[in-house]
Design a protein around this motif. Structure first.
Motif, PDB file in Angstrom:
ATOM      1  N   TYR A 160      77.591  48.336  20.390  1.00 48.45           N
ATOM      2  CA  TYR A 160      76.562  49.351  20.137  1.00 48.45           C
ATOM      3  C   TYR A 160      76.422  49.630  18.636  1.00 48.45           C
ATOM      4  CZ  TYR A 160      74.587  54.054  19.781  1.00 48.45           C
ATOM      5  OH  TYR A 160      73.834  55.141  19.416  1.00 48.45           O
TER       6      TYR A 160
ATOM      7  N   SER B 224      74.916  46.522  16.772  1.00 52.73           N
ATOM      8  CA  SER B 224      73.514  46.285  17.158  1.00 52.73           C
ATOM      9  C   SER B 224      72.610  47.348  16.543  1.00 52.73           C
ATOM     10  CB  SER B 224      73.363  46.312  18.679  1.00 52.73           C
ATOM     11  OG  SER B 224      74.197  45.353  19.281  1.00 52.73           O
ATOM     12  N   LYS B 225      73.033  48.594  16.635  1.00 54.96           N
ATOM     13  CA  LYS B 225      72.230  49.718  16.123  1.00 54.96           C
ATOM     14  C   LYS B 225      72.053  49.614  14.606  1.00 54.96           C
ATOM     15  CE  LYS B 225      72.059  54.785  16.545  1.00 54.96           C
ATOM     16  NZ  LYS B 225      72.329  55.359  15.235  1.00 54.96           N
TER      17      LYS B 225
ATOM     18  N   LEU C 157      74.267  47.499  28.325  1.00 55.01           N
ATOM     19  CA  LEU C 157      73.736  47.865  27.005  1.00 55.01           C
ATOM     20  C   LEU C 157      72.750  46.808  26.504  1.00 55.01           C
ATOM     21  CD1 LEU C 157      73.789  49.535  24.330  1.00 55.01           C
ATOM     22  CD2 LEU C 157      75.775  48.141  23.645  1.00 55.01           C
TER      23      LEU C 157
ATOM     24  N   CYS D 173      68.922  47.450  25.320  1.00 55.87           N
ATOM     25  CA  CYS D 173      68.439  47.086  23.975  1.00 55.87           C
ATOM     26  C   CYS D 173      67.255  46.127  24.084  1.00 55.87           C
ATOM     27  CB  CYS D 173      69.553  46.433  23.151  1.00 55.87           C
ATOM     28  SG  CYS D 173      70.912  47.515  22.713  1.00 55.87           S
TER      29      CYS D 173
END
Ligand code: NAP
Length: 262
Positions: free
Chosen positions: A124, A127-128, A170, A174
């Protein structure tokens, strides 16, 4: 000899977490061998140095950053530095993970959390940060490394199957949220790969005979890395939210005995 064109990723920049060892290093090398400039990150600097030396020796334009994927500040700084040094970011491979065998009754809350933090929260965070700093304006491909054991469950791996199921979920979320920005998000779910540290910790030498695997053998890191390369490349331009299981068909059959109460 790669089945892919040598310039498949020419001009692209990739960041591979946990890229100094095992599958991560194989992925970094394969992306680099197909024209990408490659940044790797993890916690242990000596491993990163050795890996970058190996990659450069193989002709790959490679750099490293020390980064704990559990820490959003370190992750954001790493992504910023990669964009600064290489001028762009096209591919992110979330490969960093923790693993150890433990029965649920003997697993502490901290032990469970450590694996979820590295595998799921780390995916997370990276990726963010990549999306916010570069991908949302330029598009790109994220490939998350999951596993296949969460599709059935596995003894001594409750923490890992929980984290990897989260990575799968997740990734789909996304893919939905970021598709309109040209960001594809996919998963490669490996089965046991011979010769990796991860598998040595869990299965020891038990990989020799694998009668439950339809293809009758353990996989190699190269076979898994090739799936990453495909998903990272324009060959997968209409693929997002997919999970590519690379396990010789192993998860379809059950090779496991249920543990007995003693
Ligand atoms: P590995 O050799 O143990 O590599 C894991 C990497 O993650 C290491 O380079 C480690 O480097 C890095 N890492 C761990 N914690 C980190 C953190 N907090 N921040 C940044 N980096 C961290 O693992 P592997 O066996 O190659 O597995 C690679 C991937 O494939 C993992 O996602 C694993 O779950 C998955 N997988 C592997 C197998 C298998 O057969 N091996 C099967 C199914 C799935 P540092 O310790 O230096 O941080």
């Amino acid at each position: 000899m790669s089945p892919f064109r040598a310039d498949l990723l020419a001009g692209k920049v990739a960041l591979v977490t946990g890229g100094a060892t095992g599958l991560g290093l194989e992925v970094a090398g394969l992306l680099g061998a197909h024209g990408a400039r490659v940044a790797i990150c993890s916690r242990k600097e000596p491993n990163l140095e050795a890996a970058v030396a190996q990659l450069r020796g193989d002709g790959v334009d490679a750099i490293f950053h020390v980064c704990d994927v559990r820490r959003p500040d370190e992750v954001a700084a790493t992504v910023e530095k990669v964009v600064e040094q290489f001028g762009r970011l096209d591919i992110v491979v979330n490969n960093a993970a923790g693993n150890f065998p433990a029965p649920i009754s003997g697993l502490s809350a901290n032990g469970f959390k450590a694996v979820v933090d590295i595998d799921l929260l780390g995916t997370y965070n990276v990726s963010k940060a990549a999306y916010e700093s570069w991908l949302h304006q330029h598009g790109g491909a994220i490939v998350n490394i999951s596993a296949a054991i969460q599709y059935r469950g596995m003894a001594l791996q409750a923490h890992v199957v929980s984290a990897k199921a989260g990575v799968d979920a997740l990734s789909r979320a996304c893919a939905i949220e970021w598709g309109a920005d040209g960001v594809r998000v996919n998963v490669v779910a490996p089965g046991a790969m011979a010769g990796t540290e991860g598998v040595a910790r869990i299965a020891g030498e038990d990989l020799q005979a694998m009668p439950h695997i339809p293809l009758q053998r353990a996989g190699t890191t190269t076979e898994v890395a090739q799936a990453v390369l495909f998903l990272a490349s324009d060959a997968a331009s209409y693929v997002t939210g997919a999970i590519v299981v690379v396990d010789g068909g192993g998860w379809l059959t059950s090779g496991e005995s249920a543990p007995r109460s003693t």
